[in-house]
Write a protein that holds these residues in place. Structure first.
Motif, PDB file in Angstrom:
ATOM      1  N   GLN A 177       0.802  -1.223   0.000  1.00  0.00           N
ATOM      2  CA  GLN A 177       0.000   0.000   0.000  1.00  0.00           C
ATOM      3  C   GLN A 177       0.836   1.275   0.000  1.00  0.00           C
ATOM      4  OE1 GLN A 177      -3.351  -0.267  -0.328  1.00  0.00           O
ATOM      5  NE2 GLN A 177      -2.995  -2.482  -0.388  1.00  0.00           N
ATOM      6  N   LEU A 178       2.013   1.224   0.616  1.00  0.00           N
ATOM      7  CA  LEU A 178       2.827   2.421   0.815  1.00  0.00           C
ATOM      8  C   LEU A 178       4.057   2.491  -0.086  1.00  0.00           C
ATOM      9  CD1 LEU A 178       2.818   2.342   4.721  1.00  0.00           C
ATOM     10  CD2 LEU A 178       1.717   4.105   3.355  1.00  0.00           C
ATOM     11  N   GLY A 179       4.541   1.334  -0.534  1.00  0.00           N
ATOM     12  CA  GLY A 179       5.830   1.284  -1.216  1.00  0.00           C
ATOM     13  C   GLY A 179       6.925   0.948  -0.229  1.00  0.00           C
ATOM     14  N   GLU A 180       7.994   0.372  -0.722  1.00  0.00           N
ATOM     15  CA  GLU A 180       9.021  -0.154   0.190  1.00  0.00           C
ATOM     16  C   GLU A 180       9.858   0.929   0.859  1.00  0.00           C
ATOM     17  OE1 GLU A 180      12.872  -1.216  -2.574  1.00  0.00           O
ATOM     18  OE2 GLU A 180      11.290  -2.737  -2.443  1.00  0.00           O
ATOM     19  N   ASP A 181       9.717   2.201   0.459  1.00  0.00           N
ATOM     20  CA  ASP A 181      10.470   3.285   1.092  1.00  0.00           C
ATOM     21  C   ASP A 181       9.725   3.925   2.256  1.00  0.00           C
ATOM     22  OD1 ASP A 181      12.544   3.007  -0.754  1.00  0.00           O
ATOM     23  OD2 ASP A 181      11.648   4.446  -2.155  1.00  0.00           O
ATOM     24  N   ARG A 182       8.538   3.451   2.582  1.00  0.00           N
ATOM     25  CA  ARG A 182       7.684   4.148   3.548  1.00  0.00           C
ATOM     26  C   ARG A 182       7.206   3.237   4.681  1.00  0.00           C
ATOM     27  NH1 ARG A 182       6.005   5.461  -1.601  1.00  0.00           N
ATOM     28  NH2 ARG A 182       6.798   7.494  -2.305  1.00  0.00           N
ATOM     29  N   VAL A 183       7.966   2.193   4.953  1.00  0.00           N
ATOM     30  CA  VAL A 183       7.602   1.242   6.007  1.00  0.00           C
ATOM     31  C   VAL A 183       8.821   0.997   6.893  1.00  0.00           C
ATOM     32  CG1 VAL A 183       6.691  -1.054   6.530  1.00  0.00           C
ATOM     33  CG2 VAL A 183       5.972   0.126   4.432  1.00  0.00           C
ATOM     34  N   GLY A 184       8.594   0.930   8.198  1.00  0.00           N
ATOM     35  CA  GLY A 184       9.674   0.630   9.131  1.00  0.00           C
ATOM     36  C   GLY A 184       9.129  -0.110  10.339  1.00  0.00           C
ATOM     37  N   MET A 185       9.861  -0.029  11.434  1.00  0.00           N
ATOM     38  CA  MET A 185       9.479  -0.696  12.673  1.00  0.00           C
ATOM     39  C   MET A 185       8.987   0.326  13.693  1.00  0.00           C
ATOM     40  SD  MET A 185      10.055  -3.712  11.742  1.00  0.00           S
ATOM     41  CE  MET A 185      10.919  -4.397  10.316  1.00  0.00           C
ATOM     42  N   GLY A 186       7.938  -0.047  14.436  1.00  0.00           N
ATOM     43  CA  GLY A 186       7.412   0.789  15.512  1.00  0.00           C
ATOM     44  C   GLY A 186       6.929  -0.098  16.635  1.00  0.00           C
ATOM     45  N   SER A 187       7.842  -0.733  17.320  1.00  0.00           N
ATOM     46  CA  SER A 187       7.587  -1.939  18.116  1.00  0.00           C
ATOM     47  C   SER A 187       6.580  -1.783  19.251  1.00  0.00           C
ATOM     48  CB  SER A 187       8.909  -2.449  18.698  1.00  0.00           C
ATOM     49  OG  SER A 187       9.394  -1.537  19.677  1.00  0.00           O
ATOM     50  N   ASP A 188       6.635  -0.645  19.963  1.00  0.00           N
ATOM     51  CA  ASP A 188       5.901  -0.501  21.234  1.00  0.00           C
ATOM     52  C   ASP A 188       6.523  -1.373  22.319  1.00  0.00           C
ATOM     53  OD1 ASP A 188       4.047   0.731  22.828  1.00  0.00           O
ATOM     54  OD2 ASP A 188       2.298  -0.021  21.801  1.00  0.00           O
ATOM     55  N   PHE A 189       7.826  -1.644  22.220  1.00  0.00           N
ATOM     56  CA  PHE A 189       8.531  -2.375  23.275  1.00  0.00           C
ATOM     57  C   PHE A 189       8.342  -1.670  24.616  1.00  0.00           C
ATOM     58  CE2 PHE A 189      11.628  -4.350  20.084  1.00  0.00           C
ATOM     59  CZ  PHE A 189      11.179  -5.642  20.304  1.00  0.00           C
ATOM     60  N   ASP A 190       8.252  -2.454  25.657  1.00  0.00           N
ATOM     61  CA  ASP A 190       8.034  -2.016  27.033  1.00  0.00           C
ATOM     62  C   ASP A 190       6.680  -1.351  27.230  1.00  0.00           C
ATOM     63  OD1 ASP A 190      10.176  -2.872  28.726  1.00  0.00           O
ATOM     64  OD2 ASP A 190      11.502  -1.577  27.576  1.00  0.00           O
ATOM     65  N   GLY A 191       5.786  -1.501  26.225  1.00  0.00           N
ATOM     66  CA  GLY A 191       4.441  -0.984  26.377  1.00  0.00           C
ATOM     67  C   GLY A 191       3.382  -1.928  25.856  1.00  0.00           C
ATOM     68  N   ALA A 192       3.793  -3.135  25.415  1.00  0.00           N
ATOM     69  CA  ALA A 192       2.829  -4.045  24.795  1.00  0.00           C
ATOM     70  C   ALA A 192       3.311  -5.481  24.902  1.00  0.00           C
ATOM     71  CB  ALA A 192       2.628  -3.673  23.319  1.00  0.00           C
ATOM     72  N   VAL A 193       2.403  -6.406  24.643  1.00  0.00           N
ATOM     73  CA  VAL A 193       2.748  -7.821  24.490  1.00  0.00           C
ATOM     74  C   VAL A 193       3.164  -8.036  23.043  1.00  0.00           C
ATOM     75  CG1 VAL A 193       1.889 -10.191  24.605  1.00  0.00           C
ATOM     76  CG2 VAL A 193       1.089  -8.486  26.266  1.00  0.00           C
ATOM     77  N   VAL A 194       4.384  -8.544  22.840  1.00  0.00           N
ATOM     78  CA  VAL A 194       4.911  -8.751  21.489  1.00  0.00           C
ATOM     79  C   VAL A 194       5.024 -10.256  21.230  1.00  0.00           C
ATOM     80  CG1 VAL A 194       6.166  -6.561  21.635  1.00  0.00           C
ATOM     81  CG2 VAL A 194       7.353  -8.691  22.162  1.00  0.00           C
ATOM     82  N   PRO A 195       5.153 -10.672  19.972  1.00  0.00           N
ATOM     83  CA  PRO A 195       5.205 -12.106  19.669  1.00  0.00           C
ATOM     84  C   PRO A 195       6.289 -12.842  20.435  1.00  0.00           C
ATOM     85  CG  PRO A 195       4.840 -10.872  17.664  1.00  0.00           C
ATOM     86  CD  PRO A 195       5.115  -9.858  18.733  1.00  0.00           C
ATOM     87  N   GLU A 196       5.993 -14.061  20.848  1.00  0.00           N
ATOM     88  CA  GLU A 196       6.905 -14.844  21.668  1.00  0.00           C
ATOM     89  C   GLU A 196       8.229 -15.122  20.967  1.00  0.00           C
ATOM     90  OE1 GLU A 196       5.372 -18.664  22.620  1.00  0.00           O
ATOM     91  OE2 GLU A 196       4.837 -19.188  20.554  1.00  0.00           O
ATOM     92  N   GLY A 197       8.245 -15.106  19.639  1.00  0.00           N
ATOM     93  CA  GLY A 197       9.491 -15.333  18.912  1.00  0.00           C
ATOM     94  C   GLY A 197      10.444 -14.172  18.980  1.00  0.00           C
ATOM     95  N   ILE A 198      10.000 -13.050  19.535  1.00  0.00           N
ATOM     96  CA  ILE A 198      10.860 -11.872  19.699  1.00  0.00           C
ATOM     97  C   ILE A 198      11.063 -11.572  21.180  1.00  0.00           C
ATOM     98  CG2 ILE A 198      11.054  -9.388  19.259  1.00  0.00           C
ATOM     99  CD1 ILE A 198       9.634  -9.840  16.626  1.00  0.00           C
ATOM    100  N   LYS A 199       9.978 -11.396  21.919  1.00  0.00           N
ATOM    101  CA  LYS A 199       9.971 -11.150  23.368  1.00  0.00           C
ATOM    102  C   LYS A 199      10.592  -9.813  23.761  1.00  0.00           C
ATOM    103  CE  LYS A 199       9.746 -15.875  25.231  1.00  0.00           C
ATOM    104  NZ  LYS A 199       8.406 -15.700  25.797  1.00  0.00           N
ATOM    105  N   THR A 200      11.868  -9.570  23.416  1.00  0.00           N
ATOM    106  CA  THR A 200      12.571  -8.339  23.764  1.00  0.00           C
ATOM    107  C   THR A 200      13.427  -7.926  22.560  1.00  0.00           C
ATOM    108  OG1 THR A 200      14.668  -9.313  24.566  1.00  0.00           O
ATOM    109  CG2 THR A 200      12.807  -9.275  26.119  1.00  0.00           C
TER     110      THR A 200
END
Length: 349
Positions: A288-311
């Protein structure tokens, strides 16, 4: 895979340190406390830094209602609006925590992309001072002027509760972000003030009416630091394709939120969520955005994240999954940090 370094669109570390009365400075940023982010995990995961949010939790915590997000549908009652006098004290406390981390050499508060690039090259953690919800900003913007001089370079007018500037989306599933009215008159002035200063506006948590008000008013690229695709997870917090197209047309970007309730098609806050679910959202955002307009916005230390990442120590698993999905080295580097640098180059000038 510990490279390329990940520069992340959102974390709530400052809130965690503030709430648990961790010692100021580097000593409170080592590998204890069960946090998603610390110096030891950053080394293991190839975490280069990101947006460190100043967030005022208020008297009633949303975490008390989080069990409802295990259900097939929910509509969580939001905390009431926070008074400026209370909010400003918390915000200054969290800003002080970040400043003391810089004084101790744990990170650098970056005010421009040159400084971020220098940090990524040297291995020093890069921190952008961000505000999630503008309760601590007064109507005359005096607090904003002071925090700008301290390093504030990114601001979301709302968390999900209302402020004097705008209205946020409640945590509803299934639902659209089209809930409530848009920017107030003071909110319109806030957007223009931030444009003039070179403070990035974060559209995450803003409802759809507010989103379109910012799109109409702002002279800068539209950015959502930590949001996901509504087409894959019909949560009120996620962005519709129409919103994504507006972000694309403004040459902005979206940081993928790792919070599992905003990733899963059933909207449930369950840690046992595979990393491939994140890749499905990345695929959709790129489409939808093109490959130049997407990144990471984890919400680490504020959300439950997938178990394969955890931290952040688990970030190599995400890079490996992207490579297994067929993402080439150039695209992975864009998603990890190049795209954030690109949009900040446009926003902070």
């Amino acid at each position: 895979m510990q490279e390329p370094l990940i520069f992340d669109g959102h974390n709530d570390l400052l809130l965690r340190l503030h709430q648990h009365d961790v010692p100021a400075g580097k000593d409170g940023f080592q590998g204890a406390g069960g946090r998603h982010i610390d110096l030891d995990k950053a080394q293991l995961g190839g975490f280069g830094g990101g947006f460190f949010a100043i967030f005022v939790p208020g008297e009633k915590s949303l975490s008390n209602d989080m069990d409802e997000m295990l259900l097939s549908s929910y509509d969580l009652p939001l905390p009431p609006q926070v008074d400026w006098n209370d909010a400003s004290k918390v915000a200054l406390s969290q800003a002080s925590i970040l400043i003391n981390l810089e004084r101790d050499g744990a990170l650098k508060i970056c005010r421009n992309t040159k400084e971020i690039r220098e940090c990524l090259n040297s291995g020093l953690m890069a921190a952008v001072m961000h505000m999630e919800g503008a309760e601590a900003i007064d109507p005359d913007f005096q607090t904003l002027d002071v925090l700008y001089e301290a390093g504030l370079r990114s601001l979301g007018p709302v968390w999900s509760r209302p402020t004097i500037f705008a209205h946020g989306v409640p945590f509803r599933f299934p639902n659209t972000p089209d809930i409530g009215s848009g920017l107030t008159e003071i909110g319109t002035r806030l957007i223009r003030k931030c444009n003039d200063l070179g403070v990035m506006i974060d559209l995450s948590h803003l409802n759809e009416s507010g989103f379109w008000d910012v799109a109409r008013i702002s002279t800068k690229p539209l950015v959502a630091t930590h949001s996901s695709a509504h087409a894959l997870c019909p949560h009120s917090r996620n962005l519709t394709d129409r919103q994504l197209h507006a972000i694309r047309d403004s040459d902005g970007m979206v940081g993928l939120n790792f919070a599992v309730a905003f990733l899963r098609s059933d909207g449930r806050m369950i840690e046992e969520t595979p990393i491939v679910t994140m890749l499905d959202h990345l695929d959709h955002l790129i489409e939808q955005l093109g490959e130049d307009r997407v990144g990471m916005g984890s919400d680490f230390d504020g959300a439950v994240v997938p178990e394969g990442i955890k931290t952040i120590a688990g970030l190599p698993n995400l890079r490996s999954a992207m490579a297994d999905r067929g993402y080439n080295d150039v695209l992975i580097k864009k998603l990890c940090h190049d795209n954030w640098l690109r949009v900040l180059d446009l926003t902070w000038t």
